[in-house]
Write a protein that holds these residues in place. Structure first.
Motif, PDB file in Angstrom:
ATOM      1  N   ASP A   1       0.823  -1.208   0.000  1.00  0.00           N
ATOM      2  CA  ASP A   1       0.000   0.000   0.000  1.00  0.00           C
ATOM      3  C   ASP A   1       0.858   1.259   0.000  1.00  0.00           C
ATOM      4  O   ASP A   1       0.507   2.262  -0.641  1.00  0.00           O
ATOM      5  CB  ASP A   1      -0.925   0.016   1.218  1.00  0.00           C
ATOM      6  N   PHE A   2       1.967   1.217   0.720  1.00  0.00           N
ATOM      7  CA  PHE A   2       2.874   2.370   0.761  1.00  0.00           C
ATOM      8  C   PHE A   2       3.359   2.693  -0.651  1.00  0.00           C
ATOM      9  O   PHE A   2       3.355   3.857  -1.074  1.00  0.00           O
ATOM     10  CB  PHE A   2       4.054   2.069   1.679  1.00  0.00           C
ATOM     11  N   GLU A   3       3.762   1.672  -1.391  1.00  0.00           N
ATOM     12  CA  GLU A   3       4.233   1.878  -2.761  1.00  0.00           C
ATOM     13  C   GLU A   3       3.120   2.434  -3.639  1.00  0.00           C
ATOM     14  O   GLU A   3       3.331   3.371  -4.424  1.00  0.00           O
ATOM     15  CB  GLU A   3       4.748   0.550  -3.328  1.00  0.00           C
ATOM     16  N   ALA A   4       1.910   1.891  -3.495  1.00  0.00           N
ATOM     17  CA  ALA A   4       0.803   2.320  -4.352  1.00  0.00           C
ATOM     18  C   ALA A   4       0.314   3.725  -4.000  1.00  0.00           C
ATOM     19  O   ALA A   4      -0.033   4.505  -4.891  1.00  0.00           O
ATOM     20  CB  ALA A   4      -0.350   1.325  -4.233  1.00  0.00           C
ATOM     21  N   LEU A   5       0.282   4.040  -2.712  1.00  0.00           N
ATOM     22  CA  LEU A   5      -0.269   5.326  -2.268  1.00  0.00           C
ATOM     23  C   LEU A   5       0.731   6.476  -2.342  1.00  0.00           C
ATOM     24  O   LEU A   5       0.347   7.626  -2.555  1.00  0.00           O
ATOM     25  CB  LEU A   5      -0.782   5.214  -0.836  1.00  0.00           C
ATOM     26  N   CYS A   6       2.006   6.172  -2.142  1.00  0.00           N
ATOM     27  CA  CYS A   6       2.983   7.242  -1.935  1.00  0.00           C
ATOM     28  C   CYS A   6       3.941   7.448  -3.107  1.00  0.00           C
ATOM     29  O   CYS A   6       4.604   8.494  -3.180  1.00  0.00           O
ATOM     30  CB  CYS A   6       3.794   6.959  -0.666  1.00  0.00           C
ATOM     31  N   SER A   7       4.016   6.492  -4.007  1.00  0.00           N
ATOM     32  CA  SER A   7       4.921   6.629  -5.144  1.00  0.00           C
ATOM     33  C   SER A   7       4.532   7.830  -6.002  1.00  0.00           C
ATOM     34  O   SER A   7       3.370   8.004  -6.371  1.00  0.00           O
ATOM     35  CB  SER A   7       4.885   5.354  -5.993  1.00  0.00           C
ATOM     36  N   GLY A   8       5.507   8.685  -6.300  1.00  0.00           N
ATOM     37  CA  GLY A   8       5.258   9.866  -7.118  1.00  0.00           C
ATOM     38  C   GLY A   8       4.688  11.044  -6.360  1.00  0.00           C
ATOM     39  O   GLY A   8       4.439  12.104  -6.954  1.00  0.00           O
ATOM     40  N   ARG A   9       4.464  10.888  -5.067  1.00  0.00           N
ATOM     41  CA  ARG A   9       3.960  11.987  -4.237  1.00  0.00           C
ATOM     42  C   ARG A   9       5.052  12.451  -3.282  1.00  0.00           C
ATOM     43  O   ARG A   9       6.005  11.719  -3.014  1.00  0.00           O
ATOM     44  CB  ARG A   9       2.728  11.556  -3.433  1.00  0.00           C
ATOM     45  N   ARG A  10       4.897  13.658  -2.773  1.00  0.00           N
ATOM     46  CA  ARG A  10       5.897  14.215  -1.867  1.00  0.00           C
ATOM     47  C   ARG A  10       5.365  14.245  -0.447  1.00  0.00           C
ATOM     48  O   ARG A  10       4.291  14.773  -0.187  1.00  0.00           O
ATOM     49  CB  ARG A  10       6.298  15.620  -2.312  1.00  0.00           C
ATOM     50  N   SER A  11       6.126  13.680   0.461  1.00  0.00           N
ATOM     51  CA  SER A  11       5.768  13.688   1.875  1.00  0.00           C
ATOM     52  C   SER A  11       5.955  15.071   2.473  1.00  0.00           C
ATOM     53  O   SER A  11       6.780  15.876   2.008  1.00  0.00           O
ATOM     54  CB  SER A  11       6.643  12.692   2.633  1.00  0.00           C
ATOM     55  N   VAL A  12       5.180  15.380   3.503  1.00  0.00           N
ATOM     56  CA  VAL A  12       5.487  16.539   4.333  1.00  0.00           C
ATOM     57  C   VAL A  12       6.879  16.317   4.933  1.00  0.00           C
ATOM     58  O   VAL A  12       7.206  15.191   5.342  1.00  0.00           O
ATOM     59  CB  VAL A  12       4.427  16.686   5.456  1.00  0.00           C
ATOM     60  N   PRO A  13       7.722  17.332   4.987  1.00  0.00           N
ATOM     61  CA  PRO A  13       9.065  17.142   5.559  1.00  0.00           C
ATOM     62  C   PRO A  13       9.008  16.623   6.998  1.00  0.00           C
ATOM     63  O   PRO A  13       8.149  17.016   7.780  1.00  0.00           O
ATOM     64  CB  PRO A  13       9.673  18.546   5.499  1.00  0.00           C
ATOM     65  N   VAL A  14       9.918  15.724   7.314  1.00  0.00           N
ATOM     66  CA  VAL A  14      10.010  15.201   8.674  1.00  0.00           C
ATOM     67  C   VAL A  14      10.692  16.241   9.551  1.00  0.00           C
ATOM     68  O   VAL A  14      11.780  16.732   9.233  1.00  0.00           O
ATOM     69  CB  VAL A  14      10.801  13.880   8.710  1.00  0.00           C
ATOM     70  N   SER A  15      10.067  16.586  10.651  1.00  0.00           N
ATOM     71  CA  SER A  15      10.617  17.601  11.549  1.00  0.00           C
ATOM     72  C   SER A  15      11.994  17.181  12.064  1.00  0.00           C
ATOM     73  O   SER A  15      12.243  15.997  12.331  1.00  0.00           O
ATOM     74  CB  SER A  15       9.679  17.810  12.736  1.00  0.00           C
ATOM     75  N   ALA A  16      12.874  18.170  12.228  1.00  0.00           N
ATOM     76  CA  ALA A  16      14.230  17.914  12.723  1.00  0.00           C
ATOM     77  C   ALA A  16      14.232  17.435  14.168  1.00  0.00           C
ATOM     78  O   ALA A  16      15.260  16.947  14.664  1.00  0.00           O
ATOM     79  CB  ALA A  16      15.069  19.189  12.601  1.00  0.00           C
ATOM     80  N   SER A  17      13.103  17.564  14.869  1.00  0.00           N
ATOM     81  CA  SER A  17      13.049  17.082  16.254  1.00  0.00           C
ATOM     82  C   SER A  17      12.994  15.562  16.330  1.00  0.00           C
ATOM     83  O   SER A  17      13.192  14.980  17.397  1.00  0.00           O
ATOM     84  CB  SER A  17      11.830  17.665  16.970  1.00  0.00           C
ATOM     85  N   ASN A  18      12.729  14.889  15.204  1.00  0.00           N
ATOM     86  CA  ASN A  18      12.650  13.435  15.179  1.00  0.00           C
ATOM     87  C   ASN A  18      14.011  12.817  14.874  1.00  0.00           C
ATOM     88  O   ASN A  18      14.853  13.427  14.213  1.00  0.00           O
ATOM     89  CB  ASN A  18      11.648  12.978  14.111  1.00  0.00           C
TER      90      ASN A  18
END
Length: 386
Positions: free
Chosen positions: A139-156
């Protein structure tokens, strides 16, 4: 084009108590439900056929015509399978290598088409958690491929490949440890991961769900929409709208909707003597061997467990159950039961509806008259197991 997902009666029975309250294809495995996967891969309008009157009154149904594609609902869609289904001509059936029907187009199919590929499917309750990790990755490959994630906060703190993290708009993820060495981590829209949480992939946290401070979520875990979780979870599927907000362990488990596990609630997933596990089977009305060494709690919709409740390995809890008190409940608790090791009484429907309405109102949902008729029907069916 219409895609009708129809439940085979034998499979529906094997997946009780979770299918008391939903079509088979409304079960969640991976990030989304089986029905959502078919819609995503085919783009077709989805309808359901459960063969159960009270469910067909709630879920969208429609009559068949020569262009209707009927798909067996416990089969998990992938791109290759979806293309084979869409390629069916009126009057054709799609069969797998064992001669089992996958799909048919039209009401009176006359010819067969062989599908030589492999596919995943649900046959037993425990398949939901056994297949969950692989389905998250798919599902990750199907849902997220070609899309841009919100940037991961530097606090993580990220351990592993950052590209295996996808965060939807509106999610709040701060001060967490996220490990992708074992698989991808998906965070849905408006979800919250509080500080001090430890997440290991493959893992999915769906929209509007919350992971409380310091929680430990191991891989192969899906937290469905509008859930709250805390403590330690390992290979757990929560379908949605349920809470396990405090410390306590849950592993190799499936939790339905509108459930609540109180503070300190813990469920064993491994027997002390390491012997294979038996699990309650509704069609057989007895415990059957599974061949598994790990299996935890299976809980139907609208069931609750009080603080410090302890569940034995491979416990099945029906719909509308309220468990409280000390000691281990028996490994099967029938629907609409209330009590503890000291004994159980029947939950009145008036009391059940009052509790359900209060809990659902907290999420902006309403218990409809059709819902009430469904629960009356489930109560009647559950009488055979008391």
């Amino acid at each position: 084009m219409e895609l009708k997902l129809y439940d085979r009666p034998d499979i529906r029975a094997q997946l009780l108590p979770l299918t008391y309250t939903r079509p088979v294809s409304a079960l969640r495995v991976g990030i989304d439900t089986l029905a959502q996967k078919w819609q995503r891969f085919t783009g077709a309008a989805i309808t359901f056929e459960t063969g159960v009157d009270y469910l067909d009154a709630i879920y969208a149904t429609a009559g068949d015509n020569d262009d209707t594609i009927r798909v067996v609902s416990h089969i998990i869609a992938d791109n290759g399978l979806a293309q084979a289904v869409l390629a069916l001509k009126p009057g054709e059936r799609l069969l797998d290598k064992n001669g089992e029907e996958i799909a048919r187009r039209g009401s009176q199919p006359a010819s067969c088409v062989a599908y030589e590929g492999e596919y995943k499917a649900l046959h037993n309750l425990y398949d939901i958690f056994l297949l969950n990790g692989a389905c998250i990755e798919d599902d990750f490959e199907a849902l997220c491929s070609g899309r841009r994630s919100v940037p991961v906060s530097a606090s993580n703190t990220i351990i592993g490949d950052p590209s295996k993290i996808f965060i939807e708009e509106g999610a709040d993820v701060e001060g967490a440890f996220i490990n992708t060495r074992g698989g991808a981590v998906y965070i849905g829209s408006d979800a919250t991961v509080m500080e001090g949480c430890m997440l290991r992939g493959p893992l999915a946290l769906c929209e509007h769900s919350q992971v409380n401070m310091g929680a430990k979520l191991y891989g192969d875990t899906t937290i469905g929409p509008h859930c709250k979780v805390g403590g330690e979870l390992n290979n757990v599927v929560m379908i949605g709208y349920s809470n396990k907000g405090h410390d306590g362990f849950l592993g190799n488990a499936v939790i339905g909707e509108w459930c609540n596990l109180g503070a300190g609630c813990t469920a064993s997933n491994l027997k002390n003597d390491y012997t294979p596990i038996k699990l309650w089977n509704y069609p057989a009305a007895r415990f059957l061997k599974t061949g598994l060494q790990f299996c935890g709690l299976i809980m139907g919709d609208h069931s609750k467990a009080g603080i410090n409740t302890m569940f034995n390995t491979a416990t099945v809890v029906g719909v509308g159950v309220n468990i409280h008190g000390s000691g281990f409940p028996r490994n099967f608790v029938a629907s609409f039961s209330e009590g503890s090791t000291a004994g159980y009484t029947e939950v009145s429907m008036t009391k059940f509806f009052e509790i359900a309405e209060r809990m659902m109102a907290r999420r902006g949902k309403v218990l409809t008259e059709a819902d009430k008729q469904m629960f009356y029907a489930i109560r009647n069916a559950a009488e055979a197991f008391k």
